[in-house]
Design a protein around this motif. Sequence first.
Motif, PDB file in Angstrom:
ATOM      1  N   LEU B  14      -1.331 -10.606  21.121  1.00 32.64           N
ATOM      2  CA  LEU B  14      -0.752  -9.851  20.002  1.00 32.64           C
ATOM      3  C   LEU B  14      -1.375 -10.256  18.667  1.00 32.64           C
ATOM      4  N   LEU B  17      -4.528  -8.357  17.837  1.00 35.51           N
ATOM      5  CA  LEU B  17      -4.127  -6.953  17.659  1.00 35.51           C
ATOM      6  C   LEU B  17      -3.583  -6.713  16.254  1.00 35.51           C
ATOM      7  N   LEU B  21      -5.042  -4.589  12.897  1.00 37.07           N
ATOM      8  CA  LEU B  21      -4.268  -3.616  12.111  1.00 37.07           C
ATOM      9  C   LEU B  21      -4.319  -3.958  10.628  1.00 37.07           C
ATOM     10  N   GLN B  25      -6.318  -1.591   7.116  1.00 39.30           N
ATOM     11  CA  GLN B  25      -5.492  -0.990   6.060  1.00 39.30           C
ATOM     12  C   GLN B  25      -6.309  -0.766   4.791  1.00 39.30           C
ATOM     13  N   PHE B  29      -0.880  -2.443  -0.850  1.00 40.23           N
ATOM     14  CA  PHE B  29       0.522  -2.760  -0.563  1.00 40.23           C
ATOM     15  C   PHE B  29       0.821  -2.683   0.927  1.00 40.23           C
ATOM     16  N   HIS B  30       0.244  -1.670   1.590  1.00 44.23           N
ATOM     17  CA  HIS B  30       0.442  -1.559   3.036  1.00 44.23           C
ATOM     18  C   HIS B  30      -0.176  -2.766   3.743  1.00 44.23           C
ATOM     19  N   VAL B  33       2.155  -5.675   3.589  1.00 48.42           N
ATOM     20  CA  VAL B  33       3.295  -5.573   4.506  1.00 48.42           C
ATOM     21  C   VAL B  33       2.850  -5.880   5.935  1.00 48.42           C
ATOM     22  N   ILE B  34       1.657  -5.390   6.318  1.00 47.89           N
ATOM     23  CA  ILE B  34       1.133  -5.702   7.655  1.00 47.89           C
ATOM     24  C   ILE B  34       0.851  -7.207   7.768  1.00 47.89           C
ATOM     25  N   GLY B  36       2.764  -9.393   6.721  1.00 54.40           N
ATOM     26  CA  GLY B  36       4.051  -9.932   7.162  1.00 54.40           C
ATOM     27  C   GLY B  36       4.169  -9.906   8.678  1.00 54.40           C
ATOM     28  N   ILE B  37       3.692  -8.796   9.306  1.00 49.65           N
ATOM     29  CA  ILE B  37       3.707  -8.693  10.775  1.00 49.65           C
ATOM     30  C   ILE B  37       2.820  -9.783  11.370  1.00 49.65           C
ATOM     31  N   ILE B  67       2.868 -13.666   0.441  1.00 45.64           N
ATOM     32  CA  ILE B  67       3.025 -12.216   0.284  1.00 45.64           C
ATOM     33  C   ILE B  67       3.698 -11.880  -1.038  1.00 45.64           C
ATOM     34  N   VAL B  71       1.994  -9.660  -3.897  1.00 48.07           N
ATOM     35  CA  VAL B  71       2.559  -8.372  -4.341  1.00 48.07           C
ATOM     36  C   VAL B  71       2.665  -8.356  -5.859  1.00 48.07           C
ATOM     37  N   ARG B  75       0.588  -5.823  -8.204  1.00 48.95           N
ATOM     38  CA  ARG B  75       1.380  -4.962  -9.081  1.00 48.95           C
ATOM     39  C   ARG B  75       0.895  -5.057 -10.532  1.00 48.95           C
ATOM     40  N   LEU B 124      -3.692   3.230  -8.122  1.00 48.79           N
ATOM     41  CA  LEU B 124      -3.382   2.714  -9.456  1.00 48.79           C
ATOM     42  C   LEU B 124      -2.023   3.237  -9.889  1.00 48.79           C
TER      43      LEU B 124
END
Lengths: 84, 205
Positions: B14, B17, B21, B25, B29-30, B33-34, B36-37, B67, B71, B75, B124
């Motif tokens: 995993l 994998l 992912l 990206q 921002f995405h 978040v990934i 975090g996974i 993270i 962020v 931002r 942006l």
Amino acid sequence: MNIILVIMILTLLIPIYQGWKDEDIWQKMLAVASISSKTAILILFISVLRDDWMIAIVGVIILTVGNAGFMLLAQVIKRVTTEN
Amino acid sequence: MNNPDFSLYLITALLPLSAFLLVIQVNPFHALVIRGILGAIATLVYAILGAGDVALTEALMGTLLAITLYVIAVRSSLVMKLGVLETDFQKETQASISTEEKEKKDLFLLIISNFKKIIRKYYLRLELLSYKDINNLEKALQEKEVHGICFPINNNIKNNENLDNKNLYETIFRIERLYEIISQENSNVETNLSYVNIKQNKEEN
């Protein structure tokens, strides 16, 4: 017991797929929260199988602190998305 | 499946994998978040391989702290600061409450929504800063407080009420790349809008 473990791993793949496919950032956050809970439960299950208390404590701490941290992350992301 | 190590291999698989992912990206921002996974799965792998301390550090420092700090950094860096006049700024804040029909009537709101649409493709964010008059606006551009300024061309603001629809707006960008981005996708923008690119060779003391 090995079968149960494999089933748990396969359930872990569902939110991973969802987090990859969905473009909405909130759906991704949901997937992350789901995965973090599932991994913590998996750690607890394995620790009980092996009778290893050190791993169990790690699982408990991730389960409690992890989701609180994602609340913090969600607050920051919310400010970004509402301004646009 | 009877092999006791089988589920261990499955869990370890995993990790690459989720790393794959993360790499594919595009949106920052995405990607975070990934991340975090990836952090959650790395914690799982470390824990079941017997390294409880490493797993705890990965969960608390590697995932949570990194993270959240990233962020905040993304931002504050992925932002386009546009200086506008106070009167225009008030229009914008009021418009966010009322319906979008108002947006079509007012040229300034149309320009702003167009800017937002264009820079959203580059992930942006648009931030408006209000200034009292054009002198303050140009001073802010000179002192690099903003990336660009947007103001009506006719200096006499009192006449604005009569010429509301014929008002011309001028936008000046300090950053060359921002000017390129906006001017390339200029086709949708209203015709009475002009861009001027000023390169500053001001020496920093």
